[in-house]
Scaffold this active site. Structure first.
Site, PDB file in Angstrom:
ATOM      1  N   HIS A 115      -6.466  14.070   0.505  1.00 32.72           N
ATOM      2  CA  HIS A 115      -6.175  12.917  -0.499  1.00 32.72           C
ATOM      3  C   HIS A 115      -7.549  12.741  -1.561  1.00 32.72           C
ATOM      4  O   HIS A 115      -8.550  11.973  -0.881  1.00 32.72           O
ATOM      5  CB  HIS A 115      -5.988  11.654   0.447  1.00 32.72           C
ATOM      6  CG  HIS A 115      -4.546  11.709   1.090  1.00 32.72           C
ATOM      7  ND1 HIS A 115      -3.792  10.789   0.658  1.00 32.72           N
ATOM      8  CD2 HIS A 115      -4.332  11.956   2.180  1.00 32.72           C
ATOM      9  CE1 HIS A 115      -2.618  10.927   1.220  1.00 32.72           C
ATOM     10  NE2 HIS A 115      -2.789  11.757   2.217  1.00 32.72           N
ATOM     11  N   GLU A 168      -7.664  10.982  -4.060  1.00 31.45           N
ATOM     12  CA  GLU A 168      -7.621   9.656  -4.309  1.00 31.45           C
ATOM     13  C   GLU A 168      -8.352   8.726  -3.266  1.00 31.45           C
ATOM     14  O   GLU A 168      -8.499   7.716  -3.552  1.00 31.45           O
ATOM     15  CB  GLU A 168      -6.219   9.316  -4.848  1.00 31.45           C
ATOM     16  CG  GLU A 168      -5.308   8.735  -3.367  1.00 31.45           C
ATOM     17  CD  GLU A 168      -4.821   9.680  -2.633  1.00 31.45           C
ATOM     18  OE1 GLU A 168      -3.994   9.409  -1.692  1.00 31.45           O
ATOM     19  OE2 GLU A 168      -5.164  11.081  -2.855  1.00 31.45           O
ATOM     20  N   CYS A 222      -0.098  14.941  -0.496  1.00 34.15           N
ATOM     21  CA  CYS A 222       0.240  14.696   0.929  1.00 34.15           C
ATOM     22  C   CYS A 222       1.860  14.904   0.963  1.00 34.15           C
ATOM     23  O   CYS A 222       2.594  15.921   0.840  1.00 34.15           O
ATOM     24  CB  CYS A 222      -0.110  13.612   1.673  1.00 34.15           C
ATOM     25  SG  CYS A 222      -0.156  13.392   3.351  1.00 34.15           S
TER      26      CYS A 222
END
Length: 233
Positions: free
Chosen positions: A205, A207, A88
């Site tokens: 994302h 994660e 990002c």
């Protein structure tokens, strides 16, 4: 010898702890924070430039962070062939630093978007996708206002020719549709690598998709691929 993951913290980062949790507590890897004024990356095996709003996204996303003291070390680290992952805002920073080609524009509808999306694996030649199948669809969240990836026709052709497009936005069946390309990115691009494949920038994302209780654990497929390539236990 234990492998070490470094997560950079810029003023305004807000996904650094997400990345740390994913690496340390889900993937059980030796993980540490690196302050933006640090310059020593010795012993780091994978460097993560996380998401957030570095320096408040003043001027434009990533433009100020690109001049943080640590970025000289990041550029040297990458040029030596070491793996760097920009997520990002981290992707935006890598673009501003010239480690990846192209630029980010405001989302096509000028609105901030935060939702789960589907992305399709376009290439598995890099260590970041080597454990996935080309055409595989994974579900991960996005959270950005400037994720509309742009590159000119010549640059796009170069990305295609050098197999640098890692992910594209798609629907749940892997089809590229106007609706699935919600931010208007050129060729529905969600992530790219550098020519040698050791630097990856992506707007979604992974994660934040590490535990099913959060809506998806498909992000683990991504990091398992990275860890297996780096032989991280």
């Amino acid at each position: 010898m234990s492998k070490r993951i470094g997560v950079i913290v810029f003023p305004g980062s807000n996904c650094d702890h997400d990345a740390y949790h994913a690496m340390k507590h889900v993937m059980d890897a030796d993980t540490e924070f690196l302050w933006h004024k640090d310059s020593d990356l010795s012993g780091i095996d994978l460097l993560i430039v996380p998401g957030g709003f570095s320096y408040g996204d003043y001027l434009r996303s990533g433009a100020i962070a690109r001049f943080s003291p640590i970025m000289n070390a990041v550029m040297d680290f990458a040029k030596k062939g070491n793996p760097v992952l920009g997520i990002c805002n981290g992707f935006q920073i890598l673009l501003e630093a010239g480690l990846l080609p192209g630029a980010m524009l405001h989302n096509e509808d000028l609105r901030f978007v935060c939702k789960q999306v589907h992305i399709r694996v376009e290439s598995n030649r890099s260590l970041f996708t080597s454990g996935m199948e080309t055409g595989q669809v994974i579900r991960v969240p996005v959270s950005h206002g400037e994720g509309n990836y742009f590159i000119d026709e010549e640059g796009l052709a170069r990305l295609e020719d050098q197999d640098q497009i890692a992910f594209r936005y798609c629907d749940e069946n892997g089809q590229l549709t106007e609706e699935s390309n919600f931010n208007g990115s050129v060729s529905a691009i969600a992530g790219i690598t550098n020519p040698s494949g050791n630097v990856l920038g992506m707007m979604p994302h992974p994660e934040r998709a590490m535990e099913s209780v959060l809506g998806s654990d498909d992000g683990k497929l991504f990091f398992e691929s990275v860890f297996n390539s780096l032989h991280i236990a």
